[in-house]
Design an enzyme around this catalytic site. Structure first.
Site, PDB file in Angstrom:
ATOM      1  N   ARG A  56       0.864  -1.177   0.000  1.00 50.07           N
ATOM      2  CA  ARG A  56       0.000   0.000   0.000  1.00 50.07           C
ATOM      3  C   ARG A  56       0.901   1.227   0.000  1.00 50.07           C
ATOM      4  O   ARG A  56       2.115   1.132   0.171  1.00 50.07           O
ATOM      5  CB  ARG A  56      -0.987   0.010   1.178  1.00 50.07           C
ATOM      6  CG  ARG A  56      -0.702  -0.866   2.365  1.00 50.07           C
ATOM      7  CD  ARG A  56       0.382  -0.350   3.252  1.00 50.07           C
ATOM      8  NE  ARG A  56       0.183   1.042   3.569  1.00 50.07           N
ATOM      9  CZ  ARG A  56       1.147   1.922   3.643  1.00 50.07           C
ATOM     10  NH1 ARG A  56       2.388   1.553   3.433  1.00 50.07           N
ATOM     11  NH2 ARG A  56       0.895   3.166   3.917  1.00 50.07           N
ATOM     12  N   GLY A  57       0.292   2.365  -0.244  1.00 53.55           N
ATOM     13  CA  GLY A  57       1.053   3.580  -0.487  1.00 53.55           C
ATOM     14  C   GLY A  57       1.139   3.803  -1.986  1.00 53.55           C
ATOM     15  O   GLY A  57       1.492   2.889  -2.744  1.00 53.55           O
ATOM     16  N   ALA A  58       0.798   5.019  -2.430  1.00 50.52           N
ATOM     17  CA  ALA A  58       0.659   5.277  -3.866  1.00 50.52           C
ATOM     18  C   ALA A  58       1.889   4.881  -4.691  1.00 50.52           C
ATOM     19  O   ALA A  58       1.753   4.177  -5.703  1.00 50.52           O
ATOM     20  CB  ALA A  58       0.296   6.750  -4.093  1.00 50.52           C
ATOM     21  N   GLN A 113      -2.325   1.782   9.944  1.00 53.97           N
ATOM     22  CA  GLN A 113      -1.027   1.857   9.259  1.00 53.97           C
ATOM     23  C   GLN A 113      -0.007   2.663  10.042  1.00 53.97           C
ATOM     24  O   GLN A 113       1.195   2.458   9.898  1.00 53.97           O
ATOM     25  CB  GLN A 113      -1.199   2.461   7.859  1.00 53.97           C
ATOM     26  CG  GLN A 113      -1.960   1.573   6.893  1.00 53.97           C
ATOM     27  CD  GLN A 113      -3.387   2.060   6.722  1.00 53.97           C
ATOM     28  OE1 GLN A 113      -4.016   2.510   7.671  1.00 53.97           O
ATOM     29  NE2 GLN A 113      -3.914   1.965   5.510  1.00 53.97           N
ATOM     30  N   ARG A 133      -7.228  -0.519  -6.970  1.00 52.88           N
ATOM     31  CA  ARG A 133      -7.390   0.537  -5.968  1.00 52.88           C
ATOM     32  C   ARG A 133      -7.453   1.866  -6.706  1.00 52.88           C
ATOM     33  O   ARG A 133      -6.424   2.382  -7.140  1.00 52.88           O
ATOM     34  CB  ARG A 133      -6.262   0.526  -4.933  1.00 52.88           C
ATOM     35  CG  ARG A 133      -6.209  -0.764  -4.122  1.00 52.88           C
ATOM     36  CD  ARG A 133      -5.494  -0.563  -2.804  1.00 52.88           C
ATOM     37  NE  ARG A 133      -6.199   0.359  -1.947  1.00 52.88           N
ATOM     38  CZ  ARG A 133      -5.653   0.947  -0.869  1.00 52.88           C
ATOM     39  NH1 ARG A 133      -4.404   0.700  -0.568  1.00 52.88           N
ATOM     40  NH2 ARG A 133      -6.359   1.786  -0.126  1.00 52.88           N
ATOM     41  N   ASN A 142      -5.904  11.866   0.770  1.00 51.72           N
ATOM     42  CA  ASN A 142      -5.007  11.076   1.615  1.00 51.72           C
ATOM     43  C   ASN A 142      -5.852  10.244   2.560  1.00 51.72           C
ATOM     44  O   ASN A 142      -7.086  10.336   2.577  1.00 51.72           O
ATOM     45  CB  ASN A 142      -4.048  11.993   2.386  1.00 51.72           C
ATOM     46  CG  ASN A 142      -2.883  11.228   2.992  1.00 51.72           C
ATOM     47  OD1 ASN A 142      -2.253  10.407   2.313  1.00 51.72           O
ATOM     48  ND2 ASN A 142      -2.595  11.451   4.258  1.00 51.72           N
ATOM     49  N   LYS A 143      -5.200   9.432   3.352  1.00 51.88           N
ATOM     50  CA  LYS A 143      -5.897   8.522   4.258  1.00 51.88           C
ATOM     51  C   LYS A 143      -6.960   9.265   5.068  1.00 51.88           C
ATOM     52  O   LYS A 143      -6.764  10.384   5.516  1.00 51.88           O
ATOM     53  CB  LYS A 143      -4.888   7.862   5.191  1.00 51.88           C
ATOM     54  CG  LYS A 143      -5.489   6.850   6.154  1.00 51.88           C
ATOM     55  CD  LYS A 143      -6.255   5.743   5.445  1.00 51.88           C
ATOM     56  CE  LYS A 143      -5.380   4.943   4.514  1.00 51.88           C
ATOM     57  NZ  LYS A 143      -6.127   3.911   3.765  1.00 51.88           N
ATOM     58  N   ASP A 189      -2.168  10.322  -1.747  1.00 49.91           N
ATOM     59  CA  ASP A 189      -2.391   9.331  -2.794  1.00 49.91           C
ATOM     60  C   ASP A 189      -2.735   9.973  -4.127  1.00 49.91           C
ATOM     61  O   ASP A 189      -2.595   9.345  -5.171  1.00 49.91           O
ATOM     62  CB  ASP A 189      -3.508   8.374  -2.380  1.00 49.91           C
ATOM     63  CG  ASP A 189      -3.062   7.446  -1.271  1.00 49.91           C
ATOM     64  OD1 ASP A 189      -2.656   6.317  -1.585  1.00 49.91           O
ATOM     65  OD2 ASP A 189      -3.093   7.852  -0.099  1.00 49.91           O
TER      66      ASP A 189
END
Length: 349
Positions: A53-55, A195, A90, A246-247, A236
């Site tokens: 995960r993470g762009a 996370q 995603r 973002n998250k 992201d």
């Protein structure tokens, strides 16, 4: 960066077995496991199920998934179909589409597999350089804070586990550590996937970065009490006007920072800036299963990993993966090319 003193990237080509290796992030922080991706489906599922995960890392994994698709079938039409399919894994992280479109434009139809592999390696090499340059630029901000001990608040994991190495929001922190600056990082736990507490804290523990995990709703009172000097988060996707996806929970941190006069910066690789999206309202927001809200995984009193339900039996939940922080709440963007105000981005990238 390092785990137990040994350097790792988050994804790499395994030439001995002609496959791809990743760190399974769903097992952290309780178990460090390397997973081999042998097929396109392995790569797709690694993205969809958040083993990665993470762009930036999602983009690199998508690219390597196309290499794995080419191992199975080097027909160009087959690769194009896989490119469109993997974009559905995603939707919010723009690096996924960016990386796969780059593969689409660059692969050699006479040598599809090897040309895709070459491009995958270039994507990873470039990402490492971008992240480190973000660290260099962000260090300038940290250096400008005239205090003996600097308190930084971050949200989610925008660390090296979200990129190939260094991270985005964490790169300035690692550079500050290397420069001998005394720092403390407030690490939001980041429900529901945690996370922050599972990944960012794991990174910092292995890198000897002073940090404390806080509940997601604690940042506001820390800011009110003067216990936060600067907020640095990742992203992201950033729209043309500087709105930030973002998250989930990032927007609330930005509001609290604005109210308390605390600078709020976003670490932005150029690959995550999306000129095609004019404003944040148009960014697709991923809605994930409420199973992530219902169940929490951790160690019991016997150090056994257990998953438990924390909901009333018949309750259901709503689980948006991201929110949008409007550009007017963003002090600036830390990029590999310098630090810019939201209004300046369209002229830089």
């Amino acid at each position: 960066m390092k785990i137990k003193g040994k350097h790792y990237f988050t994804i790499w080509y395994n030439d001995k077995e002609d496959n791809v290796c990743i760190i399974d992030q769903t097992k952290l922080p309780f178990s460090f496991e390397i997973k081999k991706l042998n097929t396109y489906e392995d790569g797709f599922n690694a993205i969809k199920s958040m083993l990665v995960r993470g762009a930036p890392l999602i983009g690199a994994t998508a690219a390597y998934s196309l290499f794995l698709a080419a191992k199975d079938n080097e027909d160009p039409d087959h690769i194009i179909k896989k490119i469109e399919h993997i974009k559905t894994a995603r939707p919010t992280a723009v690096n996924l589409a960016w990386a796969t479109d780059r593969i689409a434009k660059s692969f050699d139809r006479k040598d599809i597999k090897n040309s895709i592999l070459k491009e995958c390696k270039k994507i990873c090499e470039e990402d490492i350089k971008i992240s480190e340059d973000i660290g260099v630029e962000g260090l300038k901000l940290i250096n400008s804070i005239n205090k003996d001990n600097i308190n930084i608040l971050t949200h989610c994991n925008a660390g090296w586990l979200a990129t190939i190495d260094w991270g985005t929001a964490t790169a300035p922190i690692y550079k500050a550590r290397d420069a001998g600056i005394n720092i403390n990082v407030w690490v939001d736990e980041t429900r529901p996937r945690n996370q922050g507490s599972s990944l960012t804290a794991y990174e910092f523990q292995n890198e000897n970065i002073n940090h404390k995990i806080i509940a997601d709703n604690t940042g506001g009172i820390l800011m009110q009490r003067g216990m936060v000097d600067i907020c640095i988060v990742g992203t992201d996707r950033v729209s043309k006007n500087g709105d930030v996806a973002n998250k989930i929970g990032t927007y609330l941190k930005a509001l609290a920072a604005k109210d308390n006069g605390i600078p709020f910066y976003v670490a932005l690789p150029s690959t995550t800036y999306d000129k095609k999206i004019l404003k944040g309202h148009d960014i697709p927001i991923e809605e994930r299963s409420d199973e992530e809200l219902k169940f929490v995984t951790g160690l019991d009193e016997h150090d056994q990993i257990k998953t438990v339900n924390i909901y009333p039996k018949n309750s259901t939940g709503l689980n948006y993966g991201f929110d949008i922080t409007p550009s007017d709440l963003v002090t600036g963007f830390i990029t590999e090319k310098g630090i810019f105000k939201p209004s300046e981005l369209k002229d830089v990238f």
